[in-house]
Design a protein around this motif. Structure first.
Motif, PDB file in Angstrom:
ATOM      1  N   LYS A  79       4.476  -5.296   5.937  1.00  0.00           N
ATOM      2  CA  LYS A  79       3.166  -5.805   5.176  1.00  0.00           C
ATOM      3  C   LYS A  79       2.595  -4.900   4.039  1.00  0.00           C
ATOM      4  CE  LYS A  79      -1.740  -7.243   5.388  1.00  0.00           C
ATOM      5  NZ  LYS A  79      -2.748  -7.173   6.333  1.00  0.00           N
ATOM      6  N   ILE A  80       2.799  -4.798   2.758  1.00  0.00           N
ATOM      7  CA  ILE A  80       2.778  -3.450   2.869  1.00  0.00           C
ATOM      8  C   ILE A  80       1.926  -3.542   1.273  1.00  0.00           C
ATOM      9  CG2 ILE A  80       3.801  -1.940  -0.024  1.00  0.00           C
ATOM     10  CD1 ILE A  80       5.852  -2.456   2.941  1.00  0.00           C
ATOM     11  N   THR A  81       0.511  -3.189   1.647  1.00  0.00           N
ATOM     12  CA  THR A  81      -0.954  -2.579   0.617  1.00  0.00           C
ATOM     13  C   THR A  81      -1.090  -1.132  -0.074  1.00  0.00           C
ATOM     14  OG1 THR A  81      -1.945  -1.331   2.213  1.00  0.00           O
ATOM     15  CG2 THR A  81      -2.112  -3.910   2.360  1.00  0.00           C
ATOM     16  N   LEU A 117      11.380   1.806  -0.744  1.00  0.00           N
ATOM     17  CA  LEU A 117      10.364   1.804  -1.818  1.00  0.00           C
ATOM     18  C   LEU A 117       9.530   2.861  -2.115  1.00  0.00           C
ATOM     19  CD1 LEU A 117       8.175  -0.592   0.190  1.00  0.00           C
ATOM     20  CD2 LEU A 117       9.941  -0.999  -2.075  1.00  0.00           C
ATOM     21  N   SER A 118      10.751   3.757  -2.587  1.00  0.00           N
ATOM     22  CA  SER A 118      10.168   4.784  -2.833  1.00  0.00           C
ATOM     23  C   SER A 118      10.300   5.498  -4.570  1.00  0.00           C
ATOM     24  CB  SER A 118      11.651   6.245  -2.482  1.00  0.00           C
ATOM     25  OG  SER A 118      12.786   5.754  -2.638  1.00  0.00           O
ATOM     26  N   ASN A 119      11.176   5.170  -4.830  1.00  0.00           N
ATOM     27  CA  ASN A 119      10.439   4.806  -6.266  1.00  0.00           C
ATOM     28  C   ASN A 119       9.264   4.240  -6.986  1.00  0.00           C
ATOM     29  OD1 ASN A 119      11.647   2.034  -6.019  1.00  0.00           O
ATOM     30  ND2 ASN A 119      12.929   1.787  -7.425  1.00  0.00           N
ATOM     31  N   MET A 120       9.041   3.416  -5.769  1.00  0.00           N
ATOM     32  CA  MET A 120       7.259   2.859  -6.503  1.00  0.00           C
ATOM     33  C   MET A 120       7.077   3.662  -6.933  1.00  0.00           C
ATOM     34  SD  MET A 120       5.947  -0.296  -3.783  1.00  0.00           S
ATOM     35  CE  MET A 120       4.471  -0.613  -4.440  1.00  0.00           C
ATOM     36  N   PHE A 124       1.300   3.333  -1.312  1.00  0.00           N
ATOM     37  CA  PHE A 124       0.760   2.196  -0.847  1.00  0.00           C
ATOM     38  C   PHE A 124       1.024   2.583   0.680  1.00  0.00           C
ATOM     39  CE2 PHE A 124       5.893   3.006  -1.255  1.00  0.00           C
ATOM     40  CZ  PHE A 124       6.204   3.177   0.170  1.00  0.00           C
ATOM     41  N   ARG A 125       0.866   1.510   1.560  1.00  0.00           N
ATOM     42  CA  ARG A 125       0.598   1.912   2.481  1.00  0.00           C
ATOM     43  C   ARG A 125       1.247   0.891   3.912  1.00  0.00           C
ATOM     44  NH1 ARG A 125      -4.253   0.278   4.543  1.00  0.00           N
ATOM     45  NH2 ARG A 125      -3.818   1.964   6.700  1.00  0.00           N
TER      46      ARG A 125
END
Length: 197
Positions: A79-81, A117-120, A124-125
């Motif tokens: 779950k990513i927020t 997801l390092s390029n977001m 994020f959490r």
């Protein structure tokens, strides 16, 4: 954006003692519709499951992305927020997304989802990671176009139809020019015949 369908499949699986036991497994399929998801799951599992199997349920999943690693096939639901600003009102809005990653345990899944997801561009959490019951994920591949039925034999590609039309038009134009030039020469021939008499 990919649409992932969760497919539940029921079949008789042989256990370690050699006895058949009915099992229900979940698979994730990348498809454009429920119909394609069903066709793909039957095609993908038809060669791996011995005997009959039945797709008991197909539903759209809430997974946004899938990150497979080759060293393990245990899937973890993450779950990513993150918070984004609404373009119209300017207010901040919390966004929640779910993603899958393969890992040996929850800690490794946490590390791998951060790596993936390092390029977001937003911070994020990852408030929740659980091991998923999904057995296998079938992303769409270019080779999967073989699953589509071939077009009927009476249909031709548009480029061939246009080329045929252009060829016919050129022949018709050529015939018209020949006809008009021969009709112009006819009176002249008649004039020559009159003179010879």
């Amino acid at each position: 954006m990919r649409i992932w369908f969760l497919c539940k499949v029921k079949y008789a699986k042989e256990n370690e003692q050699g006895l058949l036991k009915n099992v229900s497994e979940q698979y994730l399929v990348d498809a454009v519709s429920f119909t394609e998801a069903e066709a793909r799951i039957y095609d993908m599992l038809g060669s791996t499951i011995r005997g009959d199997f039945q797709v008991t349920n197909i539903s759209k999943s809430n997974f946004v992305d899938v990150f497979p690693y080759d060293d393990i096939d245990i899937w973890h639901k993450c779950k990513i927020t993150y918070v984004v600003a609404d373009a119209d009102s300017g207010k901040e809005k919390k966004v929640t997304q779910y993603m899958l990653v393969t890992a040996h345990d929850v800690k490794e899944a946490y590390d791998r989802i951060h790596e993936s997801l390092s390029n977001m561009l937003v911070t994020f959490r990852v408030p929740d990671i659980t091991e998923s019951p999904i057995v296998e994920v079938f992303p769409y591949e270019r080779d999967d176009e073989e699953l589509l039925p071939p077009p009927p034999s009476n249909l031709k590609p548009l480029s061939e139809v246009k080329a045929e039309q252009e060829r016919r038009e050129a022949i018709r134009q050529e015939n018209m020019e020949k006809l008009s030039s021969s009709s112009e020469e006819m009176p002249r021939l008649m004039e020559y015949e009159d003179e010879s008499e």
